[in-house]
Design a protein around this motif. Structure first.
Motif, short mmCIF file in Angstrom:
data_model
loop_
_atom_site.label_atom_id
_atom_site.label_comp_id
_atom_site.label_asym_id
_atom_site.label_seq_id
_atom_site.Cartn_x
_atom_site.Cartn_y
_atom_site.Cartn_z
N ASP A 35 40.49 34.18 42.47
CA ASP A 35 39.46 35.11 42.42
C ASP A 35 38.29 34.58 43.32
O ASP A 35 37.97 33.48 43.77
CB ASP A 35 38.72 34.75 40.95
CG ASP A 35 39.52 35.36 39.78
OD1 ASP A 35 40.35 35.97 39.94
OD2 ASP A 35 39.26 34.80 38.77
N PRO A 37 34.58 36.56 45.08
CA PRO A 37 33.21 37.55 45.06
C PRO A 37 33.36 38.63 46.27
O PRO A 37 33.56 38.35 47.30
CB PRO A 37 31.91 36.68 45.33
CG PRO A 37 32.54 35.70 46.06
CD PRO A 37 33.93 35.31 45.78
N THR A 42 33.67 40.36 40.74
CA THR A 42 35.26 39.45 40.96
C THR A 42 36.24 40.39 41.42
O THR A 42 36.73 41.04 40.73
CB THR A 42 35.17 38.65 39.77
OG1 THR A 42 33.95 37.70 39.73
CG2 THR A 42 36.37 37.39 39.97
#
Length: 255
Positions: A35, A37, A42
Motif C-alpha cells: 500500500d 499513498p 491509498t
C-alpha cells in the motif's frame, strides 16, 4: 518514440472492497501487495517475484453512483497523452476522463475504443517498464471481446501501430485474430457472443499449474466461467469471475 509506445505497461483493478481483492488475488495468482499513498488515497501495488505489474484501488463514489462494476483495465503507453487523446477522437474513440496528471507518477486519460471497450493511456514521469514478461503473475495475454474485430483492429492499428499476427479459424465463431506489439504476439480479438452488451478487454494472468489455479478460483469464492481448455500453442486457460464479479482469466500449463 519510447519503447513503451503502444505497449501494455500497467494493469489496474477497481473495486468496492480492496482488502478482499488483495486476499483473493494473492491466493489465486500469488501476487504480493504494498500500500502506498497516491493523490490523497491509498493505492495498492501488485508485485510478482520480479517486479510491479499493476495496482488496486477503491472505486470512486461517482463511478459507483454511475453503475460501474468492479473491473480490470490496462494502461497503454504513449509518448504524449494529450496528442494521443486528440488522435483517438479523430478515430471516433471515446474519452471518459480527459488527460490528468498524477503527481510524481505521470499523466493519463481514461478512454474507450469506438466499440466501447475501456482502457487507459499513460505517460510516466520516469521511463517506465514494459509489461511484456512471461513469468508467474505477469499478464500473458490480452483478449478483446468485440462485435466487429476487423473494425477494432483498424482502430488499434491506427492508434498504436499494432500489427496482425496469426489468424485462427474458429469455425462457426469466425476468426480469432492475433495481434502483435513491437513484434511480439500480445493478444487476440474476435467477434464474441459475450460482447453483445458491450465490448471489453479480458486479461490473462500467468500461473503454473492451471488445474491447481482453477481450484483456487472456486475455493476462494470465485466462479469458473469457461475451462480449463487447451488453446493453440499448447497452453491451458481458464476464464473466471472473482467474488466481486470482475472478469479475469488464467493462463498456465497442465501438469
Amino acid at each position: 518514440m519510447t519503447d513503451s509506445q503502444g505497449s501494455f505497461v500497467w494493469y489496474e483493478y477497481m473495486c468496492t472492497d480492496v482488502a478482499a481483492a488483495k486476499s483473493y488475488y494473492g491466493k489465486v495468482v500469488g501476487w504480493g501487495t504494498q500500500d502506498v499513498p497516491v493523490s490523497g488515497m491509498t493505492y495498492t501495488l501488485l508485485k510478482t517475484a520480479e517486479r510491479q505489474i499493476g495496482g488496486m484501488m477503491a472505486m470512486p463514489q461517482h463511478l459507483c453512483d454511475a453503475g460501474m462494476k468492479p473491473c480490470w483495465t490496462a494502461h497503454v503507453g504513449v509518448d504524449d497523452v494529450d496528442a494521443a487523446v486528440a488522435k483517438l477522437k479523430k478515430l471516433d474513440g471515446q474519452v471518459h476522463r480527459a488527460p490528468t496528471d498524477i503527481p510524481d507518477v505521470g499523466r493519463f486519460a481514461a478512454v474507450a475504443d469506438r466499440q466501447g471497450a475501456n482502457f487507459l493511456m499513460f505517460k510516466p514521469n520516469q521511463p517506465g517498464q514494459r509489461a511484456a514478461s512471461r513469468g508467474p503473475g505477469d499478464v500473458g495475454w490480452h483478449e478483446l471481446h468485440t462485435r466487429d474485430w476487423a473494425d477494432a483492429f483498424k482502430f488499434y492499428s491506427a492508434m498504436f501501430g499494432w500489427l496482425k499476427g496469426d489468424a485462427v479459424d474458429m469455425g462457426p465463431m469466425g476468426t480469432y485474430q492475433v495481434f502483435t506489439v513491437a513484434g511480439a504476439p500480445t493478444g487476440g480479438m474476435f467477434n464474441s457472443p459475450a460482447a453483445q452488451s458491450g465490448s471489453f478487454w479480458l486479461y490473462y494472468f500467468n500461473v503454473g499449474d492451471i488445474d491447481a489455479a482453477a481450484g483456487r478460483v472456486g475455493a476462494n469464492g470465485g466462479k469458473i466461467m469457461h475451462g480449463p481448455v487447451q488453446v493453440p500453442g499448447g497452453g491451458w486457460i481458464v476464464q473466471a469471475s472473482d467474488p466481486q464479479g470482475a472478469a479475469f482469466a488464467l493462463l498456465g500449463s497442465r501438469k
